[in-house]
Motif scaffolding. Structure first.
Motif, PDB file in Angstrom:
ATOM      1  N   ARG A  67      -3.948  17.472  11.020  1.00  0.00           N
ATOM      2  CA  ARG A  67      -4.551  16.315  11.701  1.00  0.00           C
ATOM      3  C   ARG A  67      -3.673  15.746  12.799  1.00  0.00           C
ATOM      4  NH1 ARG A  67      -7.222  14.161   6.359  1.00  0.00           N
ATOM      5  NH2 ARG A  67      -8.609  15.957   6.194  1.00  0.00           N
ATOM      6  N   PRO A  95       0.830  -1.210   0.000  1.00  0.00           N
ATOM      7  CA  PRO A  95       0.000   0.000   0.000  1.00  0.00           C
ATOM      8  C   PRO A  95       0.857   1.248   0.000  1.00  0.00           C
ATOM      9  CG  PRO A  95      -0.036  -1.052   2.146  1.00  0.00           C
ATOM     10  CD  PRO A  95       0.663  -1.991   1.220  1.00  0.00           C
ATOM     11  N   SER A  96       0.443   2.267  -0.755  1.00  0.00           N
ATOM     12  CA  SER A  96       1.257   3.472  -0.826  1.00  0.00           C
ATOM     13  C   SER A  96       0.413   4.723  -0.689  1.00  0.00           C
ATOM     14  CB  SER A  96       2.032   3.501  -2.143  1.00  0.00           C
ATOM     15  OG  SER A  96       1.129   3.608  -3.214  1.00  0.00           O
ATOM     16  N   LYS A 145      -6.612   5.274   7.352  1.00  0.00           N
ATOM     17  CA  LYS A 145      -6.232   4.340   8.420  1.00  0.00           C
ATOM     18  C   LYS A 145      -7.452   3.622   8.996  1.00  0.00           C
ATOM     19  CE  LYS A 145      -5.578   8.053  11.768  1.00  0.00           C
ATOM     20  NZ  LYS A 145      -4.492   8.793  12.387  1.00  0.00           N
ATOM     21  N   ASP A 184      -1.574   7.614   1.651  1.00  0.00           N
ATOM     22  CA  ASP A 184      -1.281   8.251   2.928  1.00  0.00           C
ATOM     23  C   ASP A 184      -2.452   7.989   3.869  1.00  0.00           C
ATOM     24  OD1 ASP A 184      -0.988   9.956   5.089  1.00  0.00           O
ATOM     25  OD2 ASP A 184       0.114  11.421   3.904  1.00  0.00           O
ATOM     26  N   SER A 206       4.640   6.545  -4.702  1.00  0.00           N
ATOM     27  CA  SER A 206       3.492   6.927  -5.522  1.00  0.00           C
ATOM     28  C   SER A 206       3.653   8.345  -6.060  1.00  0.00           C
ATOM     29  CB  SER A 206       2.197   6.781  -4.729  1.00  0.00           C
ATOM     30  OG  SER A 206       2.078   7.834  -3.807  1.00  0.00           O
ATOM     31  N   GLU A 238      -9.195  12.511  -0.497  1.00  0.00           N
ATOM     32  CA  GLU A 238      -8.033  13.398  -0.575  1.00  0.00           C
ATOM     33  C   GLU A 238      -6.856  12.712  -1.265  1.00  0.00           C
ATOM     34  OE1 GLU A 238      -9.025  15.957   3.461  1.00  0.00           O
ATOM     35  OE2 GLU A 238      -7.730  14.216   3.543  1.00  0.00           O
ATOM     36  N   ARG A 276       1.408  -7.658   6.338  1.00  0.00           N
ATOM     37  CA  ARG A 276       1.570  -6.225   6.476  1.00  0.00           C
ATOM     38  C   ARG A 276       0.340  -5.511   5.928  1.00  0.00           C
ATOM     39  NH1 ARG A 276       6.037  -2.836   3.249  1.00  0.00           N
ATOM     40  NH2 ARG A 276       5.163  -0.806   3.695  1.00  0.00           N
ATOM     41  N   ARG A 286      -1.251  18.076   0.869  1.00  0.00           N
ATOM     42  CA  ARG A 286      -1.053  16.842   1.610  1.00  0.00           C
ATOM     43  C   ARG A 286      -0.286  17.116   2.915  1.00  0.00           C
ATOM     44  NH1 ARG A 286       3.693  13.337   2.551  1.00  0.00           N
ATOM     45  NH2 ARG A 286       2.719  11.577   3.573  1.00  0.00           N
ATOM     46  N   ILE A 295      -3.225   9.164   6.710  1.00  0.00           N
ATOM     47  CA  ILE A 295      -3.785  10.277   7.488  1.00  0.00           C
ATOM     48  C   ILE A 295      -4.820  11.028   6.641  1.00  0.00           C
ATOM     49  CG2 ILE A 295      -3.214  12.440   8.653  1.00  0.00           C
ATOM     50  CD1 ILE A 295      -0.493  11.170   9.303  1.00  0.00           C
ATOM     51  N   LEU A 296      -4.649  10.972   5.339  1.00  0.00           N
ATOM     52  CA  LEU A 296      -5.623  11.606   4.452  1.00  0.00           C
ATOM     53  C   LEU A 296      -6.849  10.703   4.287  1.00  0.00           C
ATOM     54  CD1 LEU A 296      -3.455  13.059   1.544  1.00  0.00           C
ATOM     55  CD2 LEU A 296      -3.963  14.027   3.767  1.00  0.00           C
ATOM     56  N   THR A 297      -7.930  11.294   3.815  1.00  0.00           N
ATOM     57  CA  THR A 297      -9.104  10.486   3.504  1.00  0.00           C
ATOM     58  C   THR A 297      -8.910   9.858   2.121  1.00  0.00           C
ATOM     59  OG1 THR A 297     -10.264  12.249   2.367  1.00  0.00           O
ATOM     60  CG2 THR A 297     -10.561  12.119   4.751  1.00  0.00           C
ATOM     61  N   PHE A 328       6.749   4.364   4.263  1.00  0.00           N
ATOM     62  CA  PHE A 328       5.370   3.928   4.037  1.00  0.00           C
ATOM     63  C   PHE A 328       5.000   3.946   2.565  1.00  0.00           C
ATOM     64  CE2 PHE A 328       5.211   5.340   8.489  1.00  0.00           C
ATOM     65  CZ  PHE A 328       4.978   4.085   9.019  1.00  0.00           C
ATOM     66  N   ASP A 329       6.007   4.028   1.716  1.00  0.00           N
ATOM     67  CA  ASP A 329       5.811   3.883   0.281  1.00  0.00           C
ATOM     68  C   ASP A 329       5.026   5.006  -0.368  1.00  0.00           C
ATOM     69  OD1 ASP A 329       7.340   1.707  -0.276  1.00  0.00           O
ATOM     70  OD2 ASP A 329       5.774   0.273   0.181  1.00  0.00           O
ATOM     71  N   PHE A 330       4.629   6.031   0.428  1.00  0.00           N
ATOM     72  CA  PHE A 330       3.911   7.126  -0.203  1.00  0.00           C
ATOM     73  C   PHE A 330       4.800   7.813  -1.233  1.00  0.00           C
ATOM     74  CE2 PHE A 330       2.649  11.575  -0.539  1.00  0.00           C
ATOM     75  CZ  PHE A 330       1.325  11.429  -0.874  1.00  0.00           C
TER      76      PHE A 330
END
Ligand SMILES: Nc1ncnc2c1ncn2[C@@H]1O[C@H](COP(=O)(O)OP(=O)(O)OP(=O)(O)O)[C@@H](O)[C@H]1O
Ligand SMILES: [Mg+2]
Lengths: 328, 273
Positions: free
Chosen positions: B42, A83-84, A131, A86, B112, A93, A324, B35, A88-90, B107-109
């Motif tokens: 938050r 998974p990549s 999350k 974020d 992306s 978003e 994971r 972002r 914390i975002l919806t 976290f691989d963000f």
């Protein structure tokens, strides 16, 4: 659409991809299969210009990955194995950020975002933080994200990993629809042979960074030794009669192979549906009969050997990454 | 030969492409900033944690050391270090902001983002804008605190403060991101960065006047970009600057330019995964 020429990738003295060449044509659904550590993800990363090959090159949608990585990136969508997004975002978003990164014009940005959210069935949860999503929901979100800019080529690294059977079924339907309606070429990796069989126009088996077989699922299955029939006889059957019948059977031209032991006769034949009656006409005292068509699983085992042979503990094997995912 | 008409069409095409690219670039920067901003809003614990240390310094050191009065400036010591504390909060927040790129990678963000058409320069600037916003929010909170402890602001001094804060945080976020671009573990980042952050803070004149320091210390403070921000702020807020506002800003901008370029180059060289 994609043309890979002699791509090699080495990590130290480990060869992840070994002089690999391959062509994928437009609007094809192309499956990459192979045991853990075969090099599937590495190949996708190279095509997506995230890592450079040690030697060789590839052309994606008319652009060389070495000369024009930016153009390549605009025309592809990638759903990574891990998974990549974020968390914390919806969900909304996350997709919006991506829509902006890909420069989708304002006029149809919102429409497109709700379209893809709808497609993966996340519209009602779009304003929840990621999350709070389940592993499968997160997977679906990533697929929506990969599609939002209408890529010409879509890379899906284990797209249905962690999806429940009904979501998986939806995903398959969706992938088919995508090819028909949006004119997109799809490269996917999977460990589910059924999935590859159902979805892919062609399949490529990779093992230790080398291609071991490329063809359509049907053709690949033909290369297997035919259908397997298992027959059990009554306990009181006359063994020597059976043995002589088997002699006769194995001379028939549709029979590849026949073996008998422990009261079970195992025959591999062409076209079991048609030939079972013929076989039965040779035999008396049959108590039980069953047969099996070859599946890609058999082929996988044949061309890939036992996947657990590899040093799978190196940096997160399939199960570990799956775990994971689940944890999300 | 090209006719007028053709040339005009060509021009319009070219202008169209440029404005289209600008639009796109702007959207990408907005996306990256958005972002960072959402995450900042938050994860309030980050804000609380990073505003706590400056306040501790302001009140404990400010009152404690103030009672021994090490300065001969005549001003109340707490007020004297207030501009320095603002810079401190910017130094800490900006440099540590670089560690978020390590999180993104973990976290691989980041992957992306790297696979999107945004260039490395855009990614760098977008991230930096995020860091600047974080710093600015903290500065705003500290300005309120400053007002409470008796500092007088006017619109000019507030806008000058904002300008200084933005320049300093851009410079130091660049430094943090440069480190974050090649350090792979958070522990490594913390270690290296504490060798950067504390000297930046202590050698900036935030806590003591720098007009009569021993030679070696003097040289080090002169090489520190934060020194000029502290001086400029002290001039703007307390009227006690050594250099003129313009001089300080010019020197700061020079650092900004050099360190910004360094940051962009390090992002270009950074591995995508
Ligand atoms: N960053 C890296 N450094 C060193 N070796 C690596 C790195 N990335 C991948 N490898 C190695 O390259 C080989 C191919 O890995 P890759 O991730 O492509 O396998 P895969 O086919 O995607 O496997 P899976 O089915 O488990 O996802 C493996 O042996 C792996 O250990
Ligand atoms: Mg993989």
């Amino acid at each position: 659409m994609i043309s890979i020429k002699n791509v090699t990738k080495t990590y130290g003295n480990l060869t992840a991809l070994d002089n690999l060449s391959l062509d994928v044509s437009e609007n094809e659904v192309f499956g990459l299969l192979g045991p853990n550590g075969a090099g599937k993800t590495t190949l996708i990363h190279i095509l997506a210009t995230l890592i450079k090959p040690s030697s060789g090159y590839a052309v994606v949608n008319g652009n060389n990955i070495l000369d024009d990585p930016c153009k390549v990136r605009s025309s592809i969508g990638v759903v990574f194995q891990a998974p990549s997004s974020d968390d914390i975002l919806t969900g909304y978003e996350n997709i919006k950020v991506h829509a902006l990164l890909y420069g989708i014009p304002k006029e149809w940005r919102e429409k497109r975002i709700s379209e893809v959210l709808d497609l993966v069935g996340l519209t009602s949860r779009k304003d929840d933080q990621v999350k709070k999503y389940s592993g499968g929901m997160r997977r679906r979100l990533e697929i929506a994200r990969g599609l939002v800019h209408k890529p010409r080529v879509l890379f899906l690294d284990e797209p249905t990993l962690g999806l429940d059977p009904s979501s998986r079924d939806n995903m398959w339907q969706y992938i088919r629809k995508l090819v028909e309606e949006e004119n997109v070429t799809i490269i996917l990796t999977t460990h589910y042979m059924e999935e590859a069989d159902q979805l892919c126009d062609r399949i490529c088996f990779i093992n230790n960074g080398r291609i071991t077989a490329v063809d359509s699922p049907a053709k690949l299955k033909e290369t297997l030794s035919g259908d397997t029939i298992r027959i059990r006889f009554e306990d009181n059957v006359n063994q020597s009669t059976v043995l002589s019948k088997i002699e006769e059977l194995s001379l028939l031209d549709f029979v590849h192979n026949a073996s008998y032991n422990d009261n079970w006769l195992v025959i591999t034949v062409n076209n079991a549906n048609k030939n079972i009656p013929k076989i039965l006409s040779y035999l008396d005292n049959v108590n039980w009969i069953e047969y099996k068509k070859p599946t890609l699983n058999d082929l996988f085992l044949q061309v890939a050997g036992n996947p657990m042979d590899d040093d799978d503990d190196a940096e997160g094997g399939f199960m570990e990454r799956y775990a994971r995912y689940d944890k999300s | 030969m090209m006719t007028m008409m053709q040339r005009e069409v060509l021009w319009r095409d070219m202008l169209g492409t440029i404005s289209h690219n600008l639009n796109r670039e702007f959207g990408q920067l907005y996306a990256l900033w958005l972002r960072e901003f959402k995450v900042f809003v938050r994860e309030r614990s980050r804000l609380v944690a990073s505003i706590f240390t400056p306040l501790l310094w302001l009140f404990v050191m400010g009152s404690g050391l103030g009672s021994t009065n090490p300065t001969n400036t005549g001003a109340n010591y707490q007020l004297f270090i207030f501009p320095g504390i603002i810079c401190m909060s910017i130094i800490f927040t900006s440099v540590f902001f670089g560690s978020y790129i390590i999180w993104d990678r973990k976290f691989d963000f980041l992957k992306s983002v790297m696979v999107s058409p945004a260039t490395r320069t855009t990614v760098f600037v977008g991230k930096t804008l995020g860091g600047m916003t974080n710093s600015l929010v903290q500065v705003a909170i500290l300005l309120v605190v400053g007002y409470i402890i008796g500092i007088h602001f006017d619109p000019l001094s507030i806008s000058q403060t904002v300008v200084i804060a933005l320049i300093l945080s851009f410079t130091l976020t660049s430094v943090g991101l440069t480190f974050g671009s090649f350090i792979e573990s958070l522990e490594g980042f913390q270690l290296i960065v504490s060798f950067v952050v504390f000297p930046l803070f202590f050698l900036s004149g935030a806590l003591f006047p720098i007009n009569n320091l021993p030679g070696w210390l003097n040289i080090l403070t002169q090489l520190n970009p934060a020194t000029y921000a502290v001086d400029a702020l002290r001039g703007v807020i307390l009227g006690q600057g050594i250099n003129s506002f313009q001089t300080d800003i010019m020197v700061l901008l020079f650092f900004t330019f050099v360190l910004g370029i360094l940051g962009v180059l390090s992002f270009r060289k950074m591995k995508a995964i």
